[in-house]
Design a protein around this motif. Structure first.
Motif, mmCIF file in Angstrom:
data_model
loop_
_atom_site.group_PDB
_atom_site.id
_atom_site.type_symbol
_atom_site.label_atom_id
_atom_site.label_comp_id
_atom_site.label_asym_id
_atom_site.label_seq_id
_atom_site.Cartn_x
_atom_site.Cartn_y
_atom_site.Cartn_z
ATOM 1 N N THR A 14 0.835 -1.202 0.000
ATOM 2 C CA THR A 14 0.000 0.000 0.000
ATOM 3 C C THR A 14 0.865 1.245 0.000
ATOM 4 O O THR A 14 0.623 2.203 -0.748
ATOM 5 C CB THR A 14 -0.921 0.019 1.229
ATOM 6 N N THR A 46 -9.545 -0.330 -4.542
ATOM 7 C CA THR A 46 -8.232 -0.194 -3.893
ATOM 8 C C THR A 46 -7.648 1.188 -4.130
ATOM 9 O O THR A 46 -7.097 1.812 -3.221
ATOM 10 C CB THR A 46 -7.268 -1.270 -4.423
ATOM 11 N N HIS A 48 -9.281 3.970 -4.674
ATOM 12 C CA HIS A 48 -10.018 4.941 -3.874
ATOM 13 C C HIS A 48 -9.610 4.868 -2.400
ATOM 14 O O HIS A 48 -9.510 5.905 -1.727
ATOM 15 C CB HIS A 48 -11.521 4.738 -4.031
ATOM 16 N N ARG A 49 -9.357 3.635 -1.900
ATOM 17 C CA ARG A 49 -8.879 3.501 -0.523
ATOM 18 C C ARG A 49 -7.498 4.138 -0.374
ATOM 19 O O ARG A 49 -7.208 4.814 0.614
ATOM 20 C CB ARG A 49 -8.826 2.029 -0.109
ATOM 21 N N ASP A 50 -6.642 3.925 -1.370
ATOM 22 C CA ASP A 50 -5.302 4.522 -1.335
ATOM 23 C C ASP A 50 -5.374 6.047 -1.345
ATOM 24 O O ASP A 50 -4.621 6.725 -0.620
ATOM 25 C CB ASP A 50 -4.484 4.051 -2.537
ATOM 26 N N GLU A 52 -7.801 7.895 -0.251
ATOM 27 C CA GLU A 52 -8.273 8.322 1.060
ATOM 28 C C GLU A 52 -7.136 8.301 2.075
ATOM 29 O O GLU A 52 -7.016 9.193 2.923
ATOM 30 C CB GLU A 52 -9.427 7.425 1.531
#
Length: 338
Positions: A14, A46, A48-50, A52
């Motif tokens: 990540t 993934t 979009h999570r990154d 954020e």
């Protein structure tokens, strides 16, 4: 244990993605979600999570923006970058050594800013190193004169003026006089504990590139007029030699006789001038030759070498060195006779 290793591996993956996103966004190419997906062959969720995490965990919340016309992301502050993760033993030691090096510029806002940077980085340093980085960093020291104290106001005015290429005026105290200076500020130079402003003085009759010690500068005014920064503005473009902060109008061909081998070996380890050379003589001495426009620092340097060197050229240097030596001898005689 296996679950912990898997989690650590995922966290590292990540982090690598986010640092790559940071590079792409900072490059000004406005990467889209689609492009970020392609970069690591991962899912949209993934990415979009990154993003954020980039906003909330890496300090980009205020700066990460989406341009709907260009269809991608950018930083509203072009200088923003996320802090890099320091992981290897040598990187840890290097970071701590640089923090030690910061001590040589204490007393300036630059030092304070540097401390802030390293405070931020320190939370990203992994300490499970095979080397004792803290102990080793304490074994390597940076010695020099203690830096002069610089007022925050002085520093801020000069930073603003240089960033905008604006003329400045200020009062400059020298000996028992105060002079009003008008200047195109080019550079701030640190040398032997002293911070100096280098720029082009525009006062009629005194035009030219000059140096001004920051502690003697006061009452700075940033003028509305701006100037074009010349291509050869840098101090390094004008200086020939590494003998200190000085630029003379004339180049001299220096020739110095080094009288003992160990002194010659020591002097050879330094880069005094781009064209320096050493020629061994039949009597075991060596002749050091070089070109420089730093006449007075070279004179001081020759005197500093004491009984181990003798100037041969130019004649001006020989005469000034002889005059200094004779006067020092007279001083010693006077002291001995008191």
């Amino acid at each position: 244990m296996a679950g912990k290793k898997k989690l650590e591996k995922e966290s590292l993956a990540t982090f690598r993605r986010i640092t790559r996103y940071d590079q792409m966004i900072a490059s000004g190419t406005y990467p889209s979600v689609k492009k970020l997906i392609a970069e690591f062959e991962t899912s949209e969720a993934t990415v979009h999570r990154d993003l954020e995490a980039l906003r909330n965990d890496f300090g980009a919340k205020k700066y990460l923006k989406y341009d709907r016309f260009k269809g991608g992301y950018y930083y509203s502050n072009p200088t923003f970058r996320i802090p890099a993760l320091i992981t290897t033993e040598k990187q840890i030691i290097a970071a701590q050594l640089v923090s030690n090096l910061l001590d040589t510029i204490k007393g300036t806002p630059l030092y304070k800013q540097g401390v802030e940077v390293f405070t931020t980085l320190s939370s990203n340093i992994e300490q499970d190193s095979k080397l004792n980085a803290k102990k080793l960093s304490n074994r390597i020291l940076f010695l020099g004169m203690n830096p002069v104290e610089i007022k925050d106001e002085t520093w801020s005015f000069l930073e603003e003026a240089m960033s905008k290429n604006r003329y400045i005026t200020f009062d400059y105290k020298k000996e028992d006089h105060t002079y009003n200076i008008c200047l195109k500020p080019y550079q701030l130079i640190y040398s032997n504990g002293m911070w100096t402003l280098y720029g082009y003085r525009t006062n009629p009759g005194y035009e030219g590139n000059k140096f001004f010690n920051l502690p003697s500068i006061c009452n700075i005014i940033i003028r509305e007029e701006s100037f074009d920064l010349p291509e050869d503005f840098s101090y390094e473009k004008h200086v020939a030699g590494n003998f200190g902060r000085y630029v003379g109008e004339e180049n001299y061909e220096f020739k110095i006789k080094i009288l003992v081998n160990w002194k010659a070996d020591y002097l050879k380890t330094y880069s005094w001038a781009p064209d320096q050379s050493f020629e061994e003589q039949p009597d075991g001495t060596e002749i050091m030759t070089f070109t420089s426009n730093q006449y007075y620092p070279v004179l001081d340097w020759v005197l500093e070498q004491g009984k181990y060197v003798k100037p041969l050229a130019p004649q001006k240097l020989v005469d000034d060195w002889t005059d200094n030596v004779i006067n020092m001898m007279k001083m010693v005689e006077k002291i001995n006779n008191e």
